[in-house]
Design a protein around this motif. Structure first.
Motif, PDB file in Angstrom:
ATOM      1  N   ILE A 151       0.932  -1.322  -0.005  1.00 55.27           N
ATOM      2  CA  ILE A 151       0.102  -0.213  -0.018  1.00 55.27           C
ATOM      3  C   ILE A 151       0.867   1.277  -0.127  1.00 55.27           C
ATOM      4  O   ILE A 151       1.913   1.443   0.650  1.00 55.27           O
ATOM      5  N   ASN A 152       0.384   2.179  -0.732  1.00 55.13           N
ATOM      6  CA  ASN A 152       1.234   3.565  -0.896  1.00 55.13           C
ATOM      7  C   ASN A 152       0.617   4.323   0.191  1.00 55.13           C
ATOM      8  O   ASN A 152      -0.622   4.637  -0.009  1.00 55.13           O
ATOM      9  N   GLU A 153       1.073   4.432   1.299  1.00 54.27           N
ATOM     10  CA  GLU A 153       0.754   5.319   2.418  1.00 54.27           C
ATOM     11  C   GLU A 153       0.508   6.597   2.170  1.00 54.27           C
ATOM     12  O   GLU A 153      -0.830   7.295   2.695  1.00 54.27           O
ATOM     13  N   LYS A 154       1.298   7.190   1.541  1.00 55.56           N
ATOM     14  CA  LYS A 154       1.178   8.882   1.264  1.00 55.56           C
ATOM     15  C   LYS A 154      -0.217   8.824   0.245  1.00 55.56           C
ATOM     16  O   LYS A 154      -0.784   9.821   0.612  1.00 55.56           O
ATOM     17  N   ALA A 155      -0.292   7.906  -0.548  1.00 56.58           N
ATOM     18  CA  ALA A 155      -1.374   8.088  -1.492  1.00 56.58           C
ATOM     19  C   ALA A 155      -2.767   7.859  -0.784  1.00 56.58           C
ATOM     20  O   ALA A 155      -3.623   8.549  -1.173  1.00 56.58           O
ATOM     21  N   MET A 156      -2.746   7.106   0.259  1.00 55.64           N
ATOM     22  CA  MET A 156      -3.839   6.637   0.883  1.00 55.64           C
ATOM     23  C   MET A 156      -4.274   8.004   1.902  1.00 55.64           C
ATOM     24  O   MET A 156      -5.475   8.210   2.058  1.00 55.64           O
TER      25      MET A 156
END
Length: 268
Positions: free
Chosen positions: A190-195
């Motif tokens: 998961i791309n945490e920044k994008a989430m």
């Protein structure tokens, strides 16, 4: 590769089967598919990620538990077939049975062919009335519930992928002094920044489809990478033939309890 055949009252009324003895059938599995329903059970023991399956319009992401480091060995499997964690992923516990698609696209109970036998000391598939025996029926119920949750899990993964939250994971693991870091290929995370930058509407949509739990579980699980290295060290000691007493202490620290039943109550 194992060959799976549909369990048939007509063909297998007098046929027996050998039940699973340990988990040696998963000896080379580097990743194990997982279900949303078992996330809370998995998190204390496994690093979670995604693998990509299919291409083009059929491309999808499968959530998995990492059980190897790119070699041939499943690090969660002891040489005697024991599983080196107190929770065994549900996809493994139904063996030698699984759900499979019949020619009419209906899901049917299937069994690994090499488990079938005429040996009278093995367990029967059907009773004298032509019904599945209690053990086989229990397994069918368990696999049916798992299959239902698998559809939920796939839909949630699809949402995460369609929202652009799944990215390649260039995983590198330190292996100690004097050894090069190990690179594990083919994983996604998961791309945490994008989430964190999602609009409120998109965030709510993920929550409503159960995808948020899967996304956060993957992010939180990355702190469990030491579980893989701990098991790699255990195998190194085991194959170096250290004293049995020391090996016994090591395995006790990895095993804990033994959750090996066929219940679908993963939330306790």
């Amino acid at each position: 590769m194992p060959e799976w055949i549909a369990v048939s009252r007509t063909q297998h009324a007098e046929t027996n089967f050998w039940p699973r003895q340990g988990y040696n059938f998963a000896a080379q599995d580097q990743v194990i598919p997982i279900l949303i329903a078992e996330l809370t059970k998995l998190l204390p023991h496994y690093t979670l990620g995604f693998i990509q399956q299919g291409e083009g319009a059929h491309q999808r992401y499968q959530p998995v538990a990492l059980t190897g480091l790119g070699g041939e060995r499943n690090l969660y499997l002891h040489s005697d077939g024991r599983w080196l964690a107190s929770y065994v992923p549900s996809v493994l516990r139904g063996y030698p049975f699984r759900m499979a698609k019949a020619d009419n696209d209906q899901q049917v109970l299937a069994i690994e062919q090499d488990s079938l036998t005429d040996d009278p000391s093995a367990q029967p598939l059907f009773d004298d009335d032509g019904n599945l025996t209690e053990k086989v029926q229990q397994t069918l119920n368990f696999l049916t519930q798992c299959d239902n949750n698998r559809q939920v899990t796939q839909a949630a993964s699809q949402r995460l992928g369609d929202t652009g939250l799944i990215e390649p994971w260039p995983l590198k693991l330190e292996r100690g002094e004097g050894q090069e870091p190990l690179s594990v290929q083919g994983l996604y995370r998961i791309n945490e920044k994008a989430m964190n930058e999602l609009a409120a509407e998109a965030f709510a949509d993920l929550r409503n489809h159960g995808a948020l739990a899967l996304a956060y579980a993957q992010l939180f699980s990355m702190s469990q990478l030491s579980q893989l290295t701990d098991r790699a060290k255990f195998h190194e000691k085991h194959h170096a033939k250290q004293a049995d007493q020391a090996a016994s202490r090591d395995i006790d620290s990895l095993l804990g309890g033994d959750e090996d039943d066929l219940t679908f109550d993963f939330g306790d």
